[in-house]
Motif scaffolding. Structure first.
Motif, PDB file in Angstrom:
ATOM      1  N   ASN A 166       0.805  -1.223   0.000  1.00  0.00           N
ATOM      2  CA  ASN A 166       0.000   0.000   0.000  1.00  0.00           C
ATOM      3  C   ASN A 166       0.838   1.274   0.000  1.00  0.00           C
ATOM      4  O   ASN A 166       0.418   2.309  -0.534  1.00  0.00           O
ATOM      5  N   SER A 167       2.019   1.234   0.630  1.00  0.00           N
ATOM      6  CA  SER A 167       2.835   2.450   0.763  1.00  0.00           C
ATOM      7  C   SER A 167       3.899   2.605  -0.311  1.00  0.00           C
ATOM      8  O   SER A 167       4.560   3.646  -0.384  1.00  0.00           O
ATOM      9  N   ALA A 168       4.075   1.596  -1.147  1.00  0.00           N
ATOM     10  CA  ALA A 168       5.147   1.644  -2.156  1.00  0.00           C
ATOM     11  C   ALA A 168       4.873   2.714  -3.206  1.00  0.00           C
ATOM     12  O   ALA A 168       3.744   2.847  -3.692  1.00  0.00           O
ATOM     13  N   PRO A 169       5.904   3.489  -3.579  1.00  0.00           N
ATOM     14  CA  PRO A 169       5.732   4.469  -4.663  1.00  0.00           C
ATOM     15  C   PRO A 169       5.575   3.754  -6.004  1.00  0.00           C
ATOM     16  O   PRO A 169       6.061   2.635  -6.182  1.00  0.00           O
ATOM     17  N   VAL A 170       4.902   4.394  -6.935  1.00  0.00           N
ATOM     18  CA  VAL A 170       4.678   3.819  -8.261  1.00  0.00           C
ATOM     19  C   VAL A 170       5.626   4.484  -9.252  1.00  0.00           C
ATOM     20  O   VAL A 170       5.630   5.702  -9.403  1.00  0.00           O
ATOM     21  N   ILE A 171       6.429   3.666  -9.927  1.00  0.00           N
ATOM     22  CA  ILE A 171       7.391   4.172 -10.912  1.00  0.00           C
ATOM     23  C   ILE A 171       7.160   3.433 -12.228  1.00  0.00           C
ATOM     24  O   ILE A 171       7.259   2.202 -12.282  1.00  0.00           O
ATOM     25  N   GLY A 172       6.847   4.175 -13.253  1.00  0.00           N
ATOM     26  CA  GLY A 172       6.598   3.559 -14.549  1.00  0.00           C
ATOM     27  C   GLY A 172       5.416   2.610 -14.545  1.00  0.00           C
ATOM     28  O   GLY A 172       5.407   1.617 -15.272  1.00  0.00           O
ATOM     29  N   GLY A 173       4.429   2.881 -13.716  1.00  0.00           N
ATOM     30  CA  GLY A 173       3.241   2.045 -13.660  1.00  0.00           C
ATOM     31  C   GLY A 173       3.368   0.840 -12.757  1.00  0.00           C
ATOM     32  O   GLY A 173       2.422   0.066 -12.624  1.00  0.00           O
ATOM     33  N   LEU A 174       4.541   0.651 -12.135  1.00  0.00           N
ATOM     34  CA  LEU A 174       4.764  -0.490 -11.241  1.00  0.00           C
ATOM     35  C   LEU A 174       5.111  -0.001  -9.839  1.00  0.00           C
ATOM     36  O   LEU A 174       5.789   1.019  -9.674  1.00  0.00           O
ATOM     37  N   LYS A 175       4.653  -0.742  -8.866  1.00  0.00           N
ATOM     38  CA  LYS A 175       4.998  -0.426  -7.479  1.00  0.00           C
ATOM     39  C   LYS A 175       6.468  -0.753  -7.239  1.00  0.00           C
ATOM     40  O   LYS A 175       6.941  -1.838  -7.610  1.00  0.00           O
ATOM     41  N   PHE A 176       7.184   0.180  -6.632  1.00  0.00           N
ATOM     42  CA  PHE A 176       8.611  -0.006  -6.364  1.00  0.00           C
ATOM     43  C   PHE A 176       8.781  -0.698  -5.016  1.00  0.00           C
ATOM     44  O   PHE A 176       8.716  -0.064  -3.964  1.00  0.00           O
ATOM     45  N   ILE A 177       8.943  -2.030  -5.052  1.00  0.00           N
ATOM     46  CA  ILE A 177       9.136  -2.842  -3.844  1.00  0.00           C
ATOM     47  C   ILE A 177      10.398  -3.668  -4.036  1.00  0.00           C
ATOM     48  O   ILE A 177      10.447  -4.556  -4.902  1.00  0.00           O
ATOM     49  N   VAL A 178      11.426  -3.385  -3.242  1.00  0.00           N
ATOM     50  CA  VAL A 178      12.731  -4.040  -3.403  1.00  0.00           C
ATOM     51  C   VAL A 178      13.308  -4.353  -2.027  1.00  0.00           C
ATOM     52  O   VAL A 178      13.257  -3.517  -1.119  1.00  0.00           O
TER      53      VAL A 178
END
Length: 561
Positions: A166-178
């Motif tokens: 829920n808190s992940a930023p969206v980059i290029g249409g995808l959630k940035f989770i790493v």
């Protein structure tokens, strides 16, 4: 077709002198303890206990016995072939080139995917530890994308994973989770292994001493909080049982239990960096295996005695969990274990990350992989290019996979490699005894193996008659796969009984072969699917590259010219 099964012959001067021989017998023991006592005890042990209950200790005994016989087979090969390459090299000498490639490909899977799981486990403990110190790593930077997505879609109660999604930023249409900590520790360990084995040895020995001290502290402190009633919890029928989920429940934990043991295979890849490998390597492997099995058995008894086995569901830090406020309520022990877990899992990463480059190094030297992989760094005397590629091979999948898949995938490949190592020894001729070298004793299996197998089968029947009465009911949704696997295992062993009588096979590797085959009965059809898919990819690479560039093939063509 004959070239596919042509064997490579090794002699005393056939190994490279490019690597530094700096390891003694106790260095091998410490590397063994580093690899075996790590993620298996600090992470996967919790899931194993949940599946098998207190009776999972019997699986550690079975795995210890299977690995013990296999260690003797490894030791025999190490005394014959003191070169880097592990089971790959041994298969080349006993089965031929195609099987050697298959084993080498399996070992690449073992070390790469094994280290991915270990990196995830390290990240979990590290994140938890820094939280206790008052520092917070955002959830979307401390977990993998697949885990967060799976938790969100399934409505999981794991608040950290849900928050990561829920808190992940969206980059290029995808959630940035790493999982950033996992990536960082992989990069640091890769750098350490690149620098050299001597530096890695000193770092490893220090960490292993610290790890063992805390594990003995856990056992000593934990004994005072053991409730013996937890060792015989009620099963579904309300009957007190050491195996509340039955023996099939115990076998369902085989991936989690066996994952702890895959590390001792990594020791055999250190042959060319071991002083007097024919003597020191076998001793170090066997000593580390025995010590590790005893420690695991003691830990299992303590954990299942302090906390009811059902509470270990989804617990990734079982040794710290038993000292949490809801259990033994010893915050200082919980803190100490958290620190030690980071240390312990770091040593596993170190040994695995040393193992894979040396597999690629050996395969490249034989022409089955590009020459670049056998390149030795002029200063550090390590397989430099292979080490860098290993770091990349571990780091990239961290971005798109999760722990559960990796755990099962790694274990099946390793057990399969152990099966072929034991089988390979059965195919090798007797060697001349030489002073100062390990020599596998010959015990004629003609009468002993049939008695052991048939007697064990009869004993198991009287112990669990219900299981045999339903053995052929393979359509059962709960136990059907396991029953089918056991049926196949029994049939294979009848063949081994026949061969033991007619061929006078050596009992020790035969028992190793039989026990490792039994461990495969705990694998599901999903395990086998991904395992076979991985091998299909490997065979494509072999037939497109390895067949043409094989050193044996080039030598043959040179002789013909």
């Amino acid at each position: 077709m004959s070239q596919l099964f042509r064997r490579k012959r090794y002699n005393e001067n056939d190994h490279s002198t490019g690597l530094n021989r700096v390891l003694g017998v106790w260095d091998i023991v410490f590397f063994g303890l580093a690899a075996i006592i790590g993620a298996g005890s600090f992470s996967s042990l919790g899931e194993a206990i949940f599946r098998g209950g207190p009776g999972v200790i019997s699986l550690y005994i079975i795995c210890g016995i299977a690995c013990g016989f296999t260690a003797l087979s490894y030791a025999e090969f190490a005394s014959r072939i003191p070169t880097a390459g592990s089971a790959y090299t041994y298969a080349y000498a006993s089965f031929g080139e195609l099987i050697a490639w298959i084993i080498g490909w399996a070992l690449i899977m073992e070390y790469s995917f094994g280290n991915i799981y270990v990196a995830f486990s390290w990240s979990d403990y590290f994140t938890s530890f820094v939280e206790r110190l008052g520092f917070h790593i955002p959830d979307f930077l401390s977990t993998s994308y697949p885990e967060a997505k799976k938790a969100f879609e399934s409505g999981s109660e794991n608040s950290e994973l849900i928050n990561a999604w829920n808190s992940a930023p969206v980059i290029g249409g995808l959630k940035f989770i790493v999982d950033v900590p996992a990536l960082i520790i992989n990069a640091l360990i890769t750098g350490l292994v690149y620098i050299g084995v001597k530096e890695s040895k000193n770092f490893n020995n220090l960490l292993v001493l610290l790890k063992l001290a805390v594990i003995f502290l856990i056992i000593a402190v934990g004994v005072a909080y053991v409730n013996a009633d937890n060792w015989t919890p009620a099963n579904a029928q309300g009957v007190q049982s050491f195996m509340p989920n039955g023996f099939s429940g115990v076998m369902a934990a085989v991936s989690g239990v066996f994952f702890a043991y895959i590390g001792f295979d990594a020791l055999s890849v250190l042959s060319e960096e071991t002083k007097n490998p024919q003597k020191n390597l076998p001793r170090g492997m066997i000593i580390s295996l025995v010590l590790s099995t005893v420690i695991y058995m003691a830990l299992t008894l303590v954990l299942t005695g302090i906390v009811h086995y059902k509470k270990f569901e989804g617990i990734g830090d079982p040794l710290a969990f038993i000292f949490s406020p809801d259990n033994a309520n010893l915050p200082w022990m919980e803190f100490v274990v958290s620190i030690t877990a980071i240390v312990a899992i770091t040593t596993v990463l170190l040994v695995f990350q040393m193992g894979q480059p040396r597999i690629w190094y050996a395969m490249s030297r034989d022409g089955l992989m590009p020459k670049k992989f056998s390149e030795i760094h002029p200063k550090y005397k390590t397989p430099s290019f292979a080490t860098i590629v290993t770091g990349i091979a571990v780091g990239l999948p961290i971005l798109f996979t999760d722990k559960t898949f990796i755990l099962d995938f790694t274990s099946i490949g390793t057990i399969f490699a152990f099966v072929l190592v034991n089988g390979g020894i059965l195919l090798m001729p007797q060697k001349e005894k030489r002073k100062g070298r390990f020599h596998l004793p010959y015990v004629n299996s003609k009468f002993i193996f049939p008695v052991l197998f048939l007697g064990g089968l009869a004993g198991f029947y009287f112990w669990q008659p219900g299981f045999f009465h339903n053995l052929l009911e393979w359509s059962d949704p709960a136990e059907g796969e396991f029953r089918l696997s056991v049926t196949v295992y029994i049939l294979i062993n009848f063949v081994l009984v026949y061969l033991s009588i007619t061929k006078n096979l050596n009992l020790i590797p035969l028992l190793g072969l039989s026990s490792c085959l039994y461990l495969l009965t705990g694998m599901t059809h999903n395990n086998w699917f991904w395992f076979l898919l991985w091998f299909a990819i490997g065979l494509i690479i072999y037939f497109c590259y390895g067949v043409k560039h094989s050193k044996l093939e080039q030598d043959l063509n040179g002789d013909l010219k």
